[in-house]
Design a protein around this motif. Sequence first.
Motif, PDB file in Angstrom:
ATOM      1  N   ARG A   1      49.700  25.092  23.499  1.00 37.01           N
ATOM      2  CA  ARG A   1      50.793  24.515  22.716  1.00 37.01           C
ATOM      3  C   ARG A   1      51.531  23.484  23.566  1.00 37.01           C
ATOM      4  O   ARG A   1      51.689  23.646  24.765  1.00 37.01           O
ATOM      5  CB  ARG A   1      51.810  25.576  22.286  1.00 37.01           C
ATOM      6  CG  ARG A   1      51.259  26.668  21.385  1.00 37.01           C
ATOM      7  CD  ARG A   1      50.988  26.141  19.992  1.00 37.01           C
ATOM      8  NE  ARG A   1      50.560  27.162  19.070  1.00 37.01           N
ATOM      9  CZ  ARG A   1      49.309  27.546  18.881  1.00 37.01           C
ATOM     10  NH1 ARG A   1      48.346  26.999  19.575  1.00 37.01           N
ATOM     11  NH2 ARG A   1      49.006  28.474  17.999  1.00 37.01           N
ATOM     12  N   ALA A   2      51.983  22.437  22.887  1.00 35.13           N
ATOM     13  CA  ALA A   2      52.845  21.436  23.524  1.00 35.13           C
ATOM     14  C   ALA A   2      53.821  20.941  22.470  1.00 35.13           C
ATOM     15  O   ALA A   2      53.474  20.781  21.305  1.00 35.13           O
ATOM     16  CB  ALA A   2      52.037  20.277  24.083  1.00 35.13           C
ATOM     17  N   THR A   3      55.044  20.712  22.912  1.00 32.75           N
ATOM     18  CA  THR A   3      56.089  20.231  22.010  1.00 32.75           C
ATOM     19  C   THR A   3      56.551  18.861  22.473  1.00 32.75           C
ATOM     20  O   THR A   3      56.791  18.640  23.658  1.00 32.75           O
ATOM     21  CB  THR A   3      57.279  21.210  21.983  1.00 32.75           C
ATOM     22  OG1 THR A   3      56.806  22.477  21.515  1.00 32.75           O
ATOM     23  CG2 THR A   3      58.384  20.725  21.069  1.00 32.75           C
ATOM     24  N   GLY A   4      56.674  17.958  21.518  1.00 30.19           N
ATOM     25  CA  GLY A   4      57.201  16.626  21.776  1.00 30.19           C
ATOM     26  C   GLY A   4      58.496  16.458  21.004  1.00 30.19           C
ATOM     27  O   GLY A   4      58.655  17.003  19.916  1.00 30.19           O
TER      28      GLY A   4
ATOM     29  N   LYS B   1      50.432  13.439  23.892  1.00 32.31           N
ATOM     30  CA  LYS B   1      50.236  13.084  25.305  1.00 32.31           C
ATOM     31  C   LYS B   1      50.284  14.327  26.189  1.00 32.31           C
ATOM     32  O   LYS B   1      49.511  14.462  27.138  1.00 32.31           O
ATOM     33  CB  LYS B   1      51.302  12.081  25.758  1.00 32.31           C
ATOM     34  CG  LYS B   1      51.062  10.682  25.273  1.00 32.31           C
ATOM     35  CD  LYS B   1      52.107   9.740  25.820  1.00 32.31           C
ATOM     36  CE  LYS B   1      51.849   8.306  25.365  1.00 32.31           C
ATOM     37  NZ  LYS B   1      52.851   7.379  25.917  1.00 32.31           N
ATOM     38  N   GLU B   2      51.206  15.222  25.876  1.00 34.35           N
ATOM     39  CA  GLU B   2      51.322  16.451  26.653  1.00 34.35           C
ATOM     40  C   GLU B   2      50.079  17.320  26.470  1.00 34.35           C
ATOM     41  O   GLU B   2      49.558  17.885  27.432  1.00 34.35           O
ATOM     42  CB  GLU B   2      52.580  17.220  26.244  1.00 34.35           C
ATOM     43  CG  GLU B   2      52.861  18.433  27.100  1.00 34.35           C
ATOM     44  CD  GLU B   2      53.118  18.134  28.565  1.00 34.35           C
ATOM     45  OE1 GLU B   2      52.894  19.049  29.385  1.00 34.35           O
ATOM     46  OE2 GLU B   2      53.538  17.010  28.910  1.00 34.35           O
ATOM     47  N   ILE B   3      49.583  17.425  25.247  1.00 32.02           N
ATOM     48  CA  ILE B   3      48.360  18.183  24.986  1.00 32.02           C
ATOM     49  C   ILE B   3      47.195  17.592  25.772  1.00 32.02           C
ATOM     50  O   ILE B   3      46.407  18.324  26.378  1.00 32.02           O
ATOM     51  CB  ILE B   3      48.031  18.214  23.473  1.00 32.02           C
ATOM     52  CG1 ILE B   3      48.894  19.252  22.763  1.00 32.02           C
ATOM     53  CG2 ILE B   3      46.555  18.486  23.213  1.00 32.02           C
ATOM     54  CD1 ILE B   3      48.597  20.686  23.132  1.00 32.02           C
TER      55      ILE B   3
ATOM     56  N   LYS C   1      43.168  18.525  29.740  1.00 33.13           N
ATOM     57  CA  LYS C   1      42.445  18.029  30.914  1.00 33.13           C
ATOM     58  C   LYS C   1      42.585  19.012  32.079  1.00 33.13           C
ATOM     59  O   LYS C   1      41.600  19.350  32.738  1.00 33.13           O
ATOM     60  CB  LYS C   1      42.978  16.652  31.307  1.00 33.13           C
ATOM     61  CG  LYS C   1      42.233  15.994  32.426  1.00 33.13           C
ATOM     62  CD  LYS C   1      42.766  14.600  32.686  1.00 33.13           C
ATOM     63  CE  LYS C   1      42.036  13.922  33.824  1.00 33.13           C
ATOM     64  NZ  LYS C   1      42.565  12.584  34.096  1.00 33.13           N
ATOM     65  N   GLN C   2      43.794  19.486  32.288  1.00 35.88           N
ATOM     66  CA  GLN C   2      44.052  20.431  33.371  1.00 35.88           C
ATOM     67  C   GLN C   2      43.331  21.761  33.133  1.00 35.88           C
ATOM     68  O   GLN C   2      42.676  22.287  34.029  1.00 35.88           O
ATOM     69  CB  GLN C   2      45.554  20.660  33.488  1.00 35.88           C
ATOM     70  CG  GLN C   2      45.961  21.607  34.579  1.00 35.88           C
ATOM     71  CD  GLN C   2      47.463  21.816  34.604  1.00 35.88           C
ATOM     72  OE1 GLN C   2      48.127  21.736  33.582  1.00 35.88           O
ATOM     73  NE2 GLN C   2      47.994  22.102  35.767  1.00 35.88           N
TER      74      GLN C   2
END
Length: 99
Positions: free
Chosen positions: A28-31, A78-80, A85-86
């Motif tokens: 999960r990522a929040t923008g 972008k955060e996702i 990638k990581q």
Amino acid sequence: MGAFDQLKDLAKMQQAAKEAEKIMEELRATGVSRKGYVKVTLDGKKGLKNIEFSDDAMKITPDELAKCVKEAHKAAGKEIDKLVKQKMKNSGFADFFKE
């Protein structure tokens, strides 16, 4: 490399793909839009999981609100991208493509 070795490699790749799929579903990522009117949460496949609007968001025009949604979505995307990638780098899945 014999057929048996190729089957073992295929099984390893299938297991790694299943693990990668699970990671993507759980990620999960929040923008947040620049003015903080909108928060968008995406999963690892960039599927929309949640969207929140601040109380002040109801005071802006629909065009401005749409722009804020796009900003928040782009930031979450972008955060996702960074997180995926990581995670993939750390999972060992990328090792199958180095050879």
